[in-house]
Design an enzyme around this catalytic site. Structure first.
Site, short mmCIF file in Angstrom:
data_model
loop_
_atom_site.label_atom_id
_atom_site.label_comp_id
_atom_site.label_asym_id
_atom_site.label_seq_id
_atom_site.Cartn_x
_atom_site.Cartn_y
_atom_site.Cartn_z
N TYR A 48 0.84 -1.20 0.00
CA TYR A 48 0.00 0.00 0.00
C TYR A 48 0.87 1.24 0.00
CZ TYR A 48 -4.13 -2.71 1.34
OH TYR A 48 -5.18 -3.60 1.38
N TYR B 26 -0.36 -10.12 0.94
CA TYR B 26 0.74 -9.63 1.77
C TYR B 26 0.67 -10.22 3.18
CZ TYR B 26 -2.86 -6.28 3.29
OH TYR B 26 -4.01 -5.72 3.75
N ARG C 141 -2.87 -11.80 4.21
CA ARG C 141 -4.14 -11.35 3.60
C ARG C 141 -4.16 -11.81 2.16
NH1 ARG C 141 -7.62 -7.78 5.03
NH2 ARG C 141 -8.91 -9.48 4.37
N HIS D 164 -7.32 -8.59 -2.04
CA HIS D 164 -8.65 -8.06 -1.72
C HIS D 164 -8.68 -6.57 -2.03
CE1 HIS D 164 -6.25 -7.18 1.87
NE2 HIS D 164 -7.04 -6.13 2.04
N HIS E 227 -10.72 -2.93 -0.82
CA HIS E 227 -11.55 -2.31 0.22
C HIS E 227 -12.57 -1.36 -0.43
CE1 HIS E 227 -8.80 -3.25 3.68
NE2 HIS E 227 -7.91 -3.28 2.71
#
Lengths: 174, 232
Positions: free
Chosen positions: B103, B142, B152, B155, B157
């Site tokens: 991110y 990640y 995770r 995905h 959000h």
């Protein structure tokens, strides 16, 4: 249909989504809202008292006349055109948030109040609560066990939110 | 224009406290949640957020020599209410990791490379049919810094503003066929199997696509139904 499952906002909510000025509800589209300008502030803490940084707080409230800018409000045609009633803030390193807004009028059958929601990493479902300026007769406030109502009353417009533990803020089962 | 909200089946929603997710026991209430009958205050909400926040568009994969690295995908999402009626005009905020699982955020460590051509945030408004589209890259998986083997899965959000305060939703969407889905602590916090399945996008077999991308479809259902008008 089954409404989609909630999930935590996680640790990576983009900082640019806390738009500059999103916590100032007194100006909309460059024009000033009517009513008394107030500053609402508070700290958000987890169970061990640690202040939480970059937690997202959103509010929703009526305008100075107690009217919601929404078609379901029978009086919405008279709502202040320069007041949206929604704001977003992120907490700082001390866990503090701040909104500049208009003191809401009392909607029919309610005390004056501001709806709050908090979103953060590890909060799996949005936590919703309601801030009041004073005690009194209000159906939502009276639904809270009497010994916990005091946690929903702001003092000098300071409204602290304790997510869990001692002096835990009442949250609603919405 | 009235909306009614009914209580949800708790099995379709995640547990608030999750074993192996150390922040959850500190940040979720211990006291029972307070039941209230919704009033006008909760059955209204900000329907003009698009006038207050900056929209960013839904094409975040870059173009020309500024293209993000990763598998290009075209995600077609529809936003509906509990009656299946489209929710038009809804502001949707999207954020995701890059193709390597990183991110662009101060909270992310440097386990994977940043991509100078990918910020990973889209902010759009649904059209009259409740639809919005994204042109992006498939996010990478990640490791979560719990350091105990929790990764995770890929995905995306979403944060959505519906018609009323109680229809506000923050959720995550997953990809079909990902082995990490079966062990993810957030996805599997939802007890009901059908509710979990509805968080996974549908893979659309390759066909002509304007973006020349792999296509996925997804559906998000916001709380609430249009109230039946009262008889005069």
């Amino acid at each position: 249909m089954i409404s989609t499952a909630e999930a935590t906002i996680g640790p990576f909510f983009p900082p640019r989504y806390v738009d500059q000025g999103a916590n100032d509800l007194t100006v909309f589209d460059g024009r000033k809202a009517r009513g008394d300008v107030i500053e609402i502030r508070g700290r958000v803490m987890q169970e061990d008292g640690t202040a939480l940084e970059n937690l997202i707080v959103e509010i929703w409230q009526a305008d100075t006349q107690g009217i919601y800018r929404h078609p379901a409000d029978p009086r919405h045609a008279q709502a202040d055109a320069n007041f949206l009633g929604w704001g977003r803030a992120a907490t700082d390193a001390q866990g503090s948030y701040c909104f500049r807004t208009i003191k809401p009028g009392a909607p029919e059958g309610r005390l004056a109040h501001i709806n709050f929601m908090v979103m953060f990493s590890g909060i799996m479902r949005i936590l919703k609560t309601t801030m009041y300026f004073e005690e009194g007769s209000d159906p939502v406030l009276l639904s809270v066990p009497s010994e916990r109502r005091k946690f929903l009353i702001a003092k000098n417009n300071e409204f602290n939110i304790r997510l869990r533990g001692e002096n835990e803020t009442p949250f609603f089962d919405d | 224009m009235k909306t009614t909200i009914q209580p949800r089946d708790e099995r379709t929603q995640p547990s608030r406290i999750i074993e192996g997710y150390p922040q959850t026991p500190l940040r979720n209430p211990k006291q029972p949640l307070v039941k209230r009958a919704p009033t006008l205050s909760e059955l209204t909400g900000p329907v003009e957020v698009a006038k207050r926040v900056k929209l960013l568009g839904g094409d975040i994969a870059g173009h020309g020599d500024k293209q993000a690295i990763g598998q290009l995908i075209h995600l077609k999402v529809r936003v509906l209410d509990e009656d299946g009626a489209p929710v038009g005009g809804a502001v949707v905020e999207v954020w995701q990791a890059n193709g390597a699982g990183r991110y662009i955020h101060p909270n992310d460590d440097e386990h994977a490379p940043a991509d100078v051509n990918f910020y990973g945030a889209a902010r759009v408004v649904t059209d009259e049919s409740g639809a919005f589209q994204l042109r992006t890259v498939k996010p990478g998986a990640y490791p979560v810094p719990t350091r105990d083997g929790w990764w995770r899965p890929p995905h995306i959000h979403f944060s959505l503003f519906g018609k009323v305060w109680l229809s506000r939703l923050v959720t995550q969407m997953y990809f079909p066929g990902e082995p990490l889905n079966a062990q993810d602590r957030i996805l599997n916090a939802v007890p009901d199997a059908a509710a979990r399945e509805s968080l996974v996008a549908r893979y659309v077999p390759p066909a002509a696509d304007p973006y020349n991308a792999l296509v996925f479809e997804h559906q998000i259902v916001l709380r609430g139904r249009a109230a039946t008008p009262e008889q005069p």
